[in-house]
Each structure stands twice: as C-alpha cells, then as structure tokens.
Design an enzyme around this catalytic site. Structure first.
Site, mmCIF file in Angstrom:
data_model
loop_
_atom_site.group_PDB
_atom_site.id
_atom_site.type_symbol
_atom_site.label_atom_id
_atom_site.label_comp_id
_atom_site.label_asym_id
_atom_site.label_seq_id
_atom_site.Cartn_x
_atom_site.Cartn_y
_atom_site.Cartn_z
ATOM 1 N N GLY A 237 5.246 -10.839 8.364
ATOM 2 C CA GLY A 237 5.281 -8.470 8.642
ATOM 3 C C GLY A 237 4.113 -8.642 8.900
ATOM 4 O O GLY A 237 3.840 -7.336 8.863
ATOM 5 N N LYS B 66 5.091 -7.342 13.466
ATOM 6 C CA LYS B 66 5.150 -5.757 13.530
ATOM 7 C C LYS B 66 4.773 -5.727 15.712
ATOM 8 O O LYS B 66 4.813 -4.901 16.091
ATOM 9 C CB LYS B 66 4.419 -5.014 13.318
ATOM 10 C CG LYS B 66 4.137 -5.343 11.671
ATOM 11 C CD LYS B 66 5.782 -3.803 11.468
ATOM 12 C CE LYS B 66 6.082 -3.642 9.960
ATOM 13 N NZ LYS B 66 6.518 -5.002 8.915
ATOM 14 N N ASP C 143 11.027 0.473 5.023
ATOM 15 C CA ASP C 143 9.967 0.657 4.438
ATOM 16 C C ASP C 143 7.988 1.415 4.684
ATOM 17 O O ASP C 143 9.038 1.865 6.678
ATOM 18 C CB ASP C 143 8.564 -0.430 3.837
ATOM 19 C CG ASP C 143 8.626 -1.716 5.386
ATOM 20 O OD1 ASP C 143 9.399 -1.558 5.926
ATOM 21 O OD2 ASP C 143 7.860 -1.484 5.809
ATOM 22 N N ASP C 144 8.018 2.454 4.914
ATOM 23 C CA ASP C 144 7.103 3.406 5.914
ATOM 24 C C ASP C 144 8.309 3.943 6.876
ATOM 25 O O ASP C 144 8.237 4.012 8.203
ATOM 26 C CB ASP C 144 6.132 2.458 6.680
ATOM 27 C CG ASP C 144 5.670 2.985 7.598
ATOM 28 O OD1 ASP C 144 5.391 4.056 7.154
ATOM 29 O OD2 ASP C 144 5.223 2.637 8.901
ATOM 30 N N TYR D 296 9.171 0.888 -2.369
ATOM 31 C CA TYR D 296 9.478 -0.774 -2.048
ATOM 32 C C TYR D 296 7.865 -0.878 -3.767
ATOM 33 O O TYR D 296 7.997 -2.488 -3.848
ATOM 34 C CB TYR D 296 9.005 -1.253 -1.234
ATOM 35 C CG TYR D 296 7.532 -0.844 -0.687
ATOM 36 C CD1 TYR D 296 5.952 -1.078 -0.158
ATOM 37 C CD2 TYR D 296 7.431 -0.204 0.538
ATOM 38 C CE1 TYR D 296 5.428 -1.263 -0.224
ATOM 39 C CE2 TYR D 296 6.396 0.589 1.224
ATOM 40 C CZ TYR D 296 4.957 -0.076 0.539
ATOM 41 O OH TYR D 296 4.290 0.653 1.471
ATOM 42 N N ASP E 136 -4.275 -8.205 7.420
ATOM 43 C CA ASP E 136 -4.283 -7.229 9.044
ATOM 44 C C ASP E 136 -4.736 -5.656 8.384
ATOM 45 O O ASP E 136 -5.279 -5.497 10.050
ATOM 46 C CB ASP E 136 -2.792 -7.262 8.817
ATOM 47 C CG ASP E 136 -2.287 -6.461 8.305
ATOM 48 O OD1 ASP E 136 -3.337 -5.966 6.871
ATOM 49 O OD2 ASP E 136 -0.208 -6.769 7.907
ATOM 50 N N ASN F 236 3.584 -13.127 2.942
ATOM 51 C CA ASN F 236 2.854 -12.340 3.567
ATOM 52 C C ASN F 236 1.124 -12.308 3.475
ATOM 53 O O ASN F 236 0.649 -11.751 3.495
ATOM 54 C CB ASN F 236 3.998 -10.996 3.951
ATOM 55 C CG ASN F 236 2.853 -9.961 4.899
ATOM 56 O OD1 ASN F 236 2.689 -10.825 5.639
ATOM 57 N ND2 ASN F 236 2.324 -8.801 5.075
#
Length: 909
Positions: free
Chosen positions: A22, A53, A129-130, A174, A240, A268
């Site tokens: 993810g 992504k 999310d986001d 979350y 990331d 993740n």
C-alpha cells in the site's frame, strides 16, 4: 486470560496475517510478488492486500476497467497467490470523488469489482482513507452523515459480492489521532461500528498513522466502538515518506497480548521489496507467539521474565556477537531482538541467491510527494499507507515536496519555507542514560507523525535541504577546478562492481555474515528508534565532540599520556574508528553478493551511511591530530532531533555546522562501486604525495607526457607544490585534509582560519624561504632577467585552465612570477568581515564519486567552524572553477573593491 483463549487465537484460521502493498512509489514486480507469496506460505502467513498507489485504477481512476494486459497481469498474480494458499485481497479506493447516492456510481463500482472477481479474486476491500469528509448536496439529502453514506455503499457492495468470507473496510478516521473528537466519542466511528455489516472487518493503524506502540487497552476501547475486532494496517516499516530511511529492525511495540484482541495484522513495509525480509518475518514470528508469559517490551526490567536475554543481547551489541552463548527464550515467546537474530540467519542465504539487475540505481520512492494538509477540524489527510496516491486536483497528503539540490534557486526554497503545510520529518531514537540529553521523544509536541516536524516555518528552508538526495543533478558537471585525465584511465568507471567470476580477493574475507547484517539493521532500524549499534555511533561521536576540549587542554603528548581523561578520549576515538571500519567492511562485502537485485535496493542507503560515518570519523581524527578546539564545543550544543534522514541525518547534525545542509545532499552512484575514498587530516608525511598530485594535474592541464614534465621540472621538483599548497601545509597544516583511494592521494583541501594572518606569515616567513629555495626566481634588480627554463614560462591562451588562489588573473604570467607574487596582494577588509578564512580544493578526475568533494569541503568547514570561523572565501576564481565552487555553495562576492582584477567566491557557515 485463560489458556484456551491463546489456543483459540492460534487455531483461528480466520486470523488475517500478511502484507499490504500500500505504499506510494514504484510497485513490486510480478516475480517479487510471487516470491512474497512463497515466503508468506512458508512462514505461516495467509493474506496479501493489493493496494499499490501507483495503480491509478485502484484509486484516482477507479471507475476504469482494467485493460487486457492489466487483466492478464492481475489474473497471473491471483493464480500465483492461490497456489501458495495466500488470500489475495483486492482493494479499491473510490472515496476521492464518488457520489454515494448515485445509482450510476454504484453500477460502475460493482462492475469494476465484478471484473476483478472474474480474474479469480474472492476477497475485497474498500478504502476510504485520505479523503475530504464532505458530501455533495445529493448525498446530504440521501444520508444523515458521511459515515452512513460510506456504510451504505460498503454494505451494498458486500451483498452484491455474496458476502465474501474476507471483506475489509478502511474508515476515513483510521487511527486515534484522526478520530474526532476521540475514539469513544467519535460519531463517525460509532456509526460505522453499529451500521456496517458484521461480516466486514475494519482496518486501523493504531494511535497514529505510524504508531510507536499499540496497547491492548486502546484496542479494547476501539473494539467496543466498532463492535468487532479490528485488523491492523501497520505502517511501522513503511518508508515511502523519506528517501533517506530504510527500516530493517524487528516488529516491536505490539505486545503479544494483542493477538486475542485483533482480527488480523497486515504490515505495509518498505518500498524496496528485498529489504522487507526482517519486517515480514518478524511479524510472522510475532503472530505465532503465545500470550502466556509473554515478554512485554514496555514493562520495567524487573517485570520481564526474560531479563537475562536482554542483558545478553545488550552485551552482544556492545562487545560483539557471541554465537557460542545461545540466548533463547521459552518457546512461543516473542522478543524483538531475538526475533531479529533468527530472521538474520534466514535472510543471509537471500544475499547468495543469483539474481541479475541492470540499469542505473534508482530508489522506488517518488520525489514529488505532496505535503500533509489539515482541514479546519484538525484532521490530516494522511492515508493508511502514510503517503497519498496520485490524484488530480485537491490536496494529496504525505510528506513534503522534495526540492532538488540546486540550492541556488531560492524561490522554491522560500516557497517551501513559507508553506504552512510543510511536514518534513520524524522524531527518532530511544533514550538511555547516556543519550537522554541527546534524544527524547517526550520533548516532542504531541501528535507528531514520522513525516512531521516540530520546527517552525522560519527554519524550514534550511531543513528542507535535507529532504532529498536523489534529485541532485550531477550530469556533465565538472567536479573540480583541476581535473586529472590520466592517459591510462579505463573507459569504464573506476571501482565498478566485479561480477562473481571476476573476483580476485579471498572468498572468506569478502563473504557477508550475520554480524554484517546485524550492523546493517542497527543503522537502519525503526521509525522511532535506532538499533543498539546505531545508538552507539551517536553516543560515541557526541561524547567525543563534547569532550574535545579535554584534548585541547592537554596538547603535549607527555601530558596526554599522564591524563586518564585524555586517554579515555583517544580510546573512544579508536572505538569510533573501528565502527567506521566495520561499516566499510559491510559496504565492501555487500558489493560482492550474488543477488544484484538486493544490492541495488540496499546500496544507496549503505553507501550514504558509510560516507556519513567516514566523514565524522575524519573529523574525529582531526580533533585527535590537532588537539581539538575548546572554543568550538562550549556553546551551541544542539539536540539531534531526528528530521528526515534517520540515523545518517542525526549523525550529520552533530557536526558543529548550522547552515551547510546542502553539503549533505549527495547523488547516489548510478552503478554500484566498491571504491572507498578515505578523507583524513593532512600529515607531514603526505607532502610527497600531495606534490605528486600537483604534477599529475599539471600533466593533464598541459596535455604533456608525464616523462616530459619530469624532465622539465627536474631542477625544480617542488615548484608546482610550493606554488599551490606549500604555504598552506607549512603555515596552516591543521586545516588541511587529503583524499586517498586504495593506492594514492587523489584530492586535497587546504584552508586557513585567518586569511589575513596567513598573508602576513607568508610575507614574513614563506616568501623568504622561497627566496632561499629558488634564488634565481627572486632578484633585487628588477631589470635583471632570471635564467628560467622556457617550459616554466607558461603562456595561457583562451580560457584559463589553471587555478592559482592569491594570484591575479593574467594570460601572460610564468610560474616564476606566480611564485614571486604568491600571497602578496592585500585582502579587502570588506571581504574578511564575513569570510575571514581562505580555502582551496583540488580533486583528481579519477574520483567518480560525486559526494567526495562535498565531504572533503565539509571536513574543512567543520574544522574552521570549530575554531570560530563564520565563513571562507576562494581567491581569483576563474571561469572553469565557477561551476565547481558554485555547486559547493560558494557565491560570487560582488561588493568587494580591489586594486586588481580579482574575483572572490565565498560562503558563510
């Protein structure tokens, strides 16, 4: 807790345990994913969540169906997972722009998931999310709340897919820090918990996006609200958000008592697939541990049943590994360091697997990750992955934009500095008795995430220079004012990695071992702590720096030998040197591994870390050789807060430098090389080698044969060295450093803390010495012409290729005249006000490591700064030197008047 509960948890086949892909960046390849499935099966894990992504059809263009080629890829992937008995969970993120009340949107959503179901997928996830917690007018008319809209869509899709056995839902809130106002009182979470179908599992990242600790009490609280056990989407090893960091430490901060309170855990991890062996394997070990007699790493030491193991492991980190003493805990009891040890033993064979890799080294991260933004409610848009996906329009959360290394472009830097959403970093490290004054998480403002910082916007511009090392453009840039082009130089880059069949070294001396991997993991540990050996590097260097005044107070060797404090300082300096050598060994051995794919993933990080520690080791040696400087360390002691960059950045910030962050931006070599360059203080025994470098560079400049040059300078073997470096190494040797490769000196930096004093000493002492050494070059009668060999009368035509500090620009000036006029021109007072020190650098063209010039300059600047200097200048920079010094942070000083046509470049530190 009853024993039966443990057994139930262990035997519950529905417990989800695996990996979520993810992160934001270059995806894993098909072969890597297949390899992952095999490992997951071997380690007793059962799930893989597909949510990369980079797959725009997963998020930004979720409505679009997969093409034939994409469908074939996903089908192959799903089939491979089934062959390994791994549940393939396909995730879709429609929340960016979905209209929840639109029947058309529901048809599109179902059609997309039906297509993936045709590929053979039987498990799904919807991620919300986001996204902005706002609805369209039509949605507001159809639903009472945002949560109800999401629940309605999710339940309908769940029913449409015939209630699959595994169906996951990621809420917009979350983690606890995103819950409004908190978890128990969140209307959103309570609605999700009460209205979402019981068969749908809910994902959670813990207290924060990247959680240092997840406690059983917090999960109990969440379970009561959600009315079901959550599935942890764990970002502990996600990297990331920072191109400088890699997380190779063991799974920790999650007590094993959580096992009975969770529905599952999906980690993740790092973007680099091969770097995730420890991260995933330790999760597998943790998932199989018993909650009875579990080691809670957060309890006090007297409450830990396995305290002997902790002591033994601590001794192992301090005194080296002791494999004869097998430290073990009872079966099914998890301890992070023991889990790490077991993982490393199994990871080692991976380095010996033969895997090929081609092309330039490039990190999988993307360099334009947008910043975290906060809405009025204080919620951040950071997604579960800790980094957002690509999206058009709107705010994409994540870490700060990565500026390039061209720090001369102030517009971007100023824009960064003024951006209120800039969140570049993380606080890292554990606190010990000795390091409590160095690193303390308690001092950090509440709510900080690893991609955030406590610094104000006013200081962000200088820190922003730390953000990215991969965007530094070094193509077609000359590394030195004087480039050595050796006639016998090979066409390929020096130090290119040798293939297995081309090895010449003894095999046993260059084999990677578990000790090397332990060091590797300790210097690239976890978001909130460094490994034991990483902390040791920080502590030792910090102690050596802060106690350098002890050495300065005892300059004589006799006094040093009789002083126990000085003896301790030198012993610890030697200890730091040994740690630096250990990193060099790790770096060299890594270049010999058969697994070139793994080498390409790890190389940029190890290369950078080795260079940083070597730089600090050079500085320690300078303190040792030059008795330090009391002035440089009694004030300005700074806390090494962990910003972007991890341990390497922490170490760099311990240098007495405040405004030279640009010197820590390095371009990773495109091809793995094993050449190690050593930067160390100049010694009197180096004079011959430095003068020899001058001759080689002169040969390159004139295009002459080396033998012809030797004949020309047979009567004056030291002339070139005397002109260019003689005054510095004689009058200011404490600020001189050399660079050497395996065979010779390849670079040199010379500096003087007080340029005006150097000029005075040259006139009083150096020029008279030169008059004695070269009497034919100096004559009292100006009409008398010296008898100088014609080859020494150098005539310049066109662009000047030779760089002579302290000499005015001239096209007709022989070497004799250069020697006569050396350091004889007065320096303007306006120049010395802000740039009191003087510096010059030479570097051979055989040095293909673009970071060497910056590290060399950093050594000199740190030494000058420790002696109270605030800036330095370079005298008479010619057109061929401008680019070189500009890239090193020097700018032309234009408002300085001088009697001659002279150009000054300087920088303040």
């Amino acid at each position: 807790m009853q024993p039966g509960e443990t057994s139930e948890a262990k035997d519950d086949a529905s417990f989800i345990c695996g990996v979520v892909e993810g992160f934001y960046g270059r995806p894993w390849t098909l072969d890597q994913r297949k390899d992952l499935f095999i490992k997951l099966q071997e380690w007793g894990m059962n799930s893989y969540l597909y949510a990369p992504k980079d797959d725009y059809k997963h998020r930004a263009y979720w409505r679009e169906l997969y093409s034939v080629e994409e469908a074939e890829h996903l089908t192959t992937l799903i089939t491979a997972s089934k062959e390994c008995n791994i549940t393939f969970i396909y995730a879709l993120s429609p929340g960016l722009d979905i209209t929840y009340s639109s029947p058309k949107e529901m048809v599109i959503l179902k059609r997309k998931l039906d297509q993936v179901a045709q590929f053979g997928c039987t498990a799904f996830a919807l991620l919300f999310d986001d996204i902005e917690a706002e609805m369209t007018e039509s949605d507001k008319e159809a639903f009472q709340s945002f949560a109800q809209a999401q629940v309605s869509v999710t339940n309908e899709v769940y029913e449409h897919l015939n209630q699959p056995k595994e169906f996951l839902f990621c809420p917009t809130q979350y983690c606890a820090s995103r819950a409004v106002p908190d978890v128990p009182n969140s209307e959103y979470l309570n609605t999700v918990g009460s209205k979402l179908a019981p068969g749908i599992d809910i994902m959670w990242t813990g207290p924060k996006v990247i959680s240092r600790l997840i406690t059983p009490a917090s999960i109990d609280q969440l379970t009561e609200v959600l009315r079901r056990k959550p599935v942890i989407w764990d970002n502990l090893h996600a990297n990331d958000y920072d191109q400088k960091r890699l997380f190779l430490g063991p799974y920790s901060g999650r007590p094993s008592s959580l096992l009975t309170k969770l529905k599952g855990v999906l980690t993740n991890p790092n973007c680099e697939y091969g770097a995730n062996f420890v991260a995933i394997h330790t999760v597998a070990q943790w998932s199989k541990c018993s909650t009875e007699n579990a080691v809670d790493e957060n309890q006090s030491s007297d409450a830990i049943s396995a305290v002997s193991a902790d002591i033994a492991l601590e001794q192992e980190s301090r005194n080296g590994r002791n494999d004869e003493e097998d430290v073990s805990l009872p079966m099914l009891v998890y301890h992070p360091r023991l889990a790490l040890k077991k993982s490393l033993q199994l990871w080692l064979p991976e380095f010996k697997r033969t895997k090929s890799m081609w092309g330039p080294i490039s990190k999988p991260h993307v360099s334009n990750v947008p910043p975290v933004t906060f809405n009025a409610s204080g919620q951040s848009g950071i997604p579960c992955s800790s980094i957002s996906s690509l999206e058009e329009g709107g705010a994409s959360p994540g870490s700060a934009p990565m500026p390039t290394a061209d720090h001369s472009s102030s517009e971007d830097t100023n824009e960064l500095a003024s951006d209120a959403t800039l969140t570049p970093c993380l606080v890292d490290g554990t606190e010990s008795a000795e390091s409590s004054s160095m690193i303390s998480l308690d001092r950090v403002a509440e709510g900080l995430e690893p991609m955030e910082t406590v610094e104000s916007a006013s200081t962000a511009s200088s820190q922003a220079k730390h953000l990215d090392v991969e965007d530094v453009e070094d193509h077609d840039i000359k590394e030195s004012p004087l480039k050595e082009e050796m006639p016998s130089a090979p066409d390929h880059e020096e130090g290119d990695v040798v293939m297995e069949s081309e090895r010449k070294e003894e095999e046993e001396d260059y084999q990677l071992g578990v000790d090397d991997l332990c060091l590797l993991c300790d210097v690239f540990y976890l978001p909130f702590e460094h490994g034991p050996q990483g902390m040791q590097l920080l502590q030792e260097f910090n102690w050596l720096k802060l106690n350098a005044h002890i050495v300065a107070s005892n300059p004589s060797k006799l006094a040093s030998a009789a002083c126990p404090e000085v003896k301790e300082w030198h012993q610890r300096a030697e200890k730091f040197d040994s740690m630096s050598r250990a990193l060099n060994r790790l770096f060299t051995r890594l270049t010999y591994i058969n697994n070139r794919e793994l080498l390409y993933e790890l190389y940029p990080y190890v290369w950078d870390m080795r260079g940083v520690v070597a730089l600090l080791n050079s500085y320690v040696k300078w303190l040792s050789f030059n008795q330090g400087s009391k002035q440089g360390f009694l004030s300005g002691e700074q806390e090494p807060w962990v910003f972007r960059g991890g341990l390497a950045a922490d170490l760099q910030r311990l240098l007495p430098l405040e405004s030279v962050n640009d010197l820590f931006l390095y371009k990773t070599p495109e091809t793995p090389t094993r050449q190690v360059y050593t930067i160390r203080p100049y010694l009197s025994s180096d004079e011959r080698n430095v003068y020899g470098l001058c001759h080689r560079l002169y040969t390159s400049r004139t295009g002459a044969n080396f033998c012809d040059v030797e004949k020309t300078f047979h009567s004056y073997p030291d002339l070139l060295g005397d002109i260019n470096f003689g005054a510095f190494i004689t009058l200011s040797p404490e600020f001189c450093f050399i660079v050497e490769d395996d065979t010779s000196v390849v670079g040199f930096v010379a500096a003087a803390a007080n340029a005006k004093e150097l000029q005075r000493q040259v006139r009083v002492a150096w020029i008279p010495e030169m008059q004695t050494k070269y009497p034919e070059f100096f004559h009292s009668n100006s009409n008398e012409k010296p008898n100088i060999p014609e080859p020494l009368k150098v005539k310049h035509s066109g662009v000047i290729l030779w760089y002579y500090p302290m000499l005015r620009r001239s096209r007709n000036q022989d070497l004799a005249a250069k020697l006569q006029k050396l350091h004889t021109e007065d320096l303007p007072d306006a120049l010395l006000t802000y740039h009191p020190s003087q510096l010059k650098m030479w570097l051979s063209d055989t040095v293909i490591d673009h970071s060497v010039s910056k590290r060399l300059l950093t050594c000199a600047v740190a030494a000058l700064r420790a002696h109270g200097s605030s800036g330095c200048h370079v005298y008479d920079v010619d057109v061929c030197s401008v680019e070189f010094y500009s890239r090193l942070g020097f700018v032309e000083i234009k408002n300085v008047t001088h009697g001659q046509d002279v150009t000054y470049f300087g920088r303040i530190f």
